[in-house]
Design a protein around this motif. Sequence first.
Motif, mmCIF file in Angstrom:
data_model
loop_
_atom_site.group_PDB
_atom_site.id
_atom_site.type_symbol
_atom_site.label_atom_id
_atom_site.label_comp_id
_atom_site.label_asym_id
_atom_site.label_seq_id
_atom_site.Cartn_x
_atom_site.Cartn_y
_atom_site.Cartn_z
ATOM 1 N N GLY A 174 -10.099 9.251 15.355
ATOM 2 C CA GLY A 174 -9.333 10.040 16.314
ATOM 3 C C GLY A 174 -8.108 10.691 15.709
ATOM 4 N N ASN A 175 -7.565 10.087 14.668
ATOM 5 C CA ASN A 175 -6.365 10.645 14.053
ATOM 6 C C ASN A 175 -6.659 11.838 13.157
ATOM 7 N N ALA A 176 -7.896 12.330 13.184
ATOM 8 C CA ALA A 176 -8.219 13.554 12.450
ATOM 9 C C ALA A 176 -7.493 14.762 13.038
ATOM 10 N N LEU A 177 -6.800 14.561 14.178
ATOM 11 C CA LEU A 177 -5.962 15.627 14.726
ATOM 12 C C LEU A 177 -4.861 16.035 13.753
ATOM 13 N N SER A 178 -4.593 15.180 12.800
ATOM 14 C CA SER A 178 -3.593 15.520 11.789
ATOM 15 C C SER A 178 -4.008 16.735 10.978
ATOM 16 N N ALA A 179 -5.272 17.125 11.084
ATOM 17 C CA ALA A 179 -5.760 18.283 10.334
ATOM 18 C C ALA A 179 -5.074 19.571 10.749
ATOM 19 N N VAL A 180 -4.462 19.623 11.927
ATOM 20 C CA VAL A 180 -3.821 20.859 12.362
ATOM 21 C C VAL A 180 -2.463 21.056 11.688
ATOM 22 N N ALA A 181 -1.997 20.051 10.954
ATOM 23 C CA ALA A 181 -0.715 20.196 10.280
ATOM 24 C C ALA A 181 -0.800 21.269 9.200
ATOM 25 N N PRO A 182 0.284 22.011 8.966
ATOM 26 C CA PRO A 182 0.232 23.056 7.924
ATOM 27 C C PRO A 182 0.095 22.441 6.553
ATOM 28 N N ASP A 183 -0.577 23.148 5.688
ATOM 29 C CA ASP A 183 -0.784 22.653 4.333
ATOM 30 C C ASP A 183 0.508 22.713 3.544
ATOM 31 N N GLN A 184 0.647 21.824 2.615
ATOM 32 C CA GLN A 184 1.786 21.818 1.711
ATOM 33 C C GLN A 184 1.248 21.746 0.299
ATOM 34 N N PRO A 185 1.558 22.722 -0.538
ATOM 35 C CA PRO A 185 1.003 22.721 -1.897
ATOM 36 C C PRO A 185 1.375 21.456 -2.658
ATOM 37 N N GLY A 227 0.783 -1.229 0.000
ATOM 38 C CA GLY A 227 0.000 0.000 0.000
ATOM 39 C C GLY A 227 0.812 1.275 0.000
ATOM 40 N N ALA A 228 1.918 1.310 0.742
ATOM 41 C CA ALA A 228 2.689 2.548 0.879
ATOM 42 C C ALA A 228 3.206 3.092 -0.449
ATOM 43 N N PRO A 229 3.888 2.282 -1.283
ATOM 44 C CA PRO A 229 4.356 2.836 -2.561
ATOM 45 C C PRO A 229 3.223 3.179 -3.518
ATOM 46 N N LEU A 230 2.124 2.431 -3.486
ATOM 47 C CA LEU A 230 0.991 2.752 -4.357
ATOM 48 C C LEU A 230 0.395 4.105 -4.000
ATOM 49 N N ILE A 231 0.233 4.348 -2.706
ATOM 50 C CA ILE A 231 -0.297 5.645 -2.273
ATOM 51 C C ILE A 231 0.677 6.753 -2.632
ATOM 52 N N ALA A 232 1.974 6.490 -2.479
ATOM 53 C CA ALA A 232 2.977 7.506 -2.803
ATOM 54 C C ALA A 232 2.937 7.890 -4.277
ATOM 55 N N MET A 233 2.779 6.893 -5.148
ATOM 56 C CA MET A 233 2.776 7.173 -6.588
ATOM 57 C C MET A 233 1.498 7.859 -7.041
ATOM 58 N N PHE A 234 0.354 7.278 -6.658
ATOM 59 C CA PHE A 234 -0.916 7.793 -7.164
ATOM 60 C C PHE A 234 -1.442 8.982 -6.364
ATOM 61 N N GLY A 235 -0.834 9.229 -5.200
ATOM 62 C CA GLY A 235 -1.236 10.395 -4.430
ATOM 63 C C GLY A 235 -0.277 11.546 -4.562
ATOM 64 N N ALA A 236 0.720 11.402 -5.463
ATOM 65 C CA ALA A 236 1.769 12.414 -5.570
ATOM 66 C C ALA A 236 1.230 13.780 -5.990
ATOM 67 N N ARG A 237 0.146 13.825 -6.755
ATOM 68 C CA ARG A 237 -0.351 15.091 -7.278
ATOM 69 C C ARG A 237 -1.453 15.696 -6.408
ATOM 70 N N PHE A 238 -1.786 15.037 -5.302
ATOM 71 C CA PHE A 238 -2.816 15.566 -4.408
ATOM 72 C C PHE A 238 -2.185 16.443 -3.336
ATOM 73 N N ARG A 239 -2.945 17.350 -2.806
ATOM 74 C CA ARG A 239 -2.475 18.182 -1.711
ATOM 75 C C ARG A 239 -2.172 17.301 -0.508
ATOM 76 N N ARG A 240 -1.025 17.543 0.088
ATOM 77 C CA ARG A 240 -0.547 16.649 1.133
ATOM 78 C C ARG A 240 -1.484 16.595 2.344
ATOM 79 N N LYS A 241 -2.003 17.743 2.779
ATOM 80 C CA LYS A 241 -2.819 17.743 3.979
ATOM 81 C C LYS A 241 -4.120 16.980 3.774
#
Length: 314
Positions: free
Chosen positions: A96-107, A69-83
């Motif tokens: 509960g891990n929706a706390l990750s929403a406080v992370a700064p956005d990365q274009p 799963g990790a490399p597939l997500i990395a390849m096909f998610g490369a063009r999506f906004r990171r946050k």
Amino acid sequence: MNDQSPTRSATRSPGPAWVLFALAMGAFAIGTAEFAAMSLVPFFARDLGITEVEAGHAISAYALGVVVGAPLIAMFGARFRRKLLLIALMAVFAVGNALSAVAPDQPADRTASPLRELGALRRPQVLLTLASGAIGFGGLFAVYTYVASTMIEVTGLSEASVPLVLGIFGVGMTLGNLAGARAADRARDTTAMAMLAWSAVMLAIYPFVAHNPVALGVIIFLIGMGGGVGSVMQVRLMDVAGDAQTLAAAAHHSAFNTANALGPWLAGMAIAAGYGLTSAGFIGSVLALCGLAIYVLAVVLERGEKARLAATPC
């Protein structure tokens, strides 16, 4: 007069403390799911009515899912906004891990593409580093998966003492990461090789002290410290991956979980063959030595390539 617009103020990125808190919570949730299950093999094996070796295969199956799963997500998610991608994945894992929403956005990286990311896998240094981690780190998992069973059946400790020893392991791994990171800033490759050698020695000692509760606690702490090599491997992988940083980071996680699958599987085979629970230590030591050999090869080849480039006239 304040010329800062309300919009700009409202969208200001959170401070580093909030970012670190979000990452820690996410790592805690995922780490608990991975490591807690591994260390509780005898308990869920009993509840499911299967052998501990068969329960160990469940750990390997989970790890293989991450490997794919990790490399597939990395390849096909490369063009999506990171946050947005991070929040979606963590929401699937646990609300509960929706706390990750406080992370700064990365274009989003507009130049990213699956082909560019896959280019990292054409680099020998990337492949050798991944192989070293996938095999060398498997030694730790070989012991950790069956440590609870060893405590109960070999050392003679009660089930109530399992969390204490696992906590000792966690403290060791935390300190190992801190020490490894500091040492890697000065000598990355030397640190990685030293930590793999450390793991090989500690894992080889494990079978000889497993019968003594105090010695077992000490060796588990020392084995945990060897887990700090993972952060050093990550640094090397990012250094040699060039512009394919996304896949490099994901591939490191895949290598980590390959180790998670390989170690318990090989240790389970040794136990099933009648060599006993402590044989996991010998299996782990061999894996750590193999990982060290691959890492040494990578360093030798890298230095040779740099020497050839330096000798080539401009």
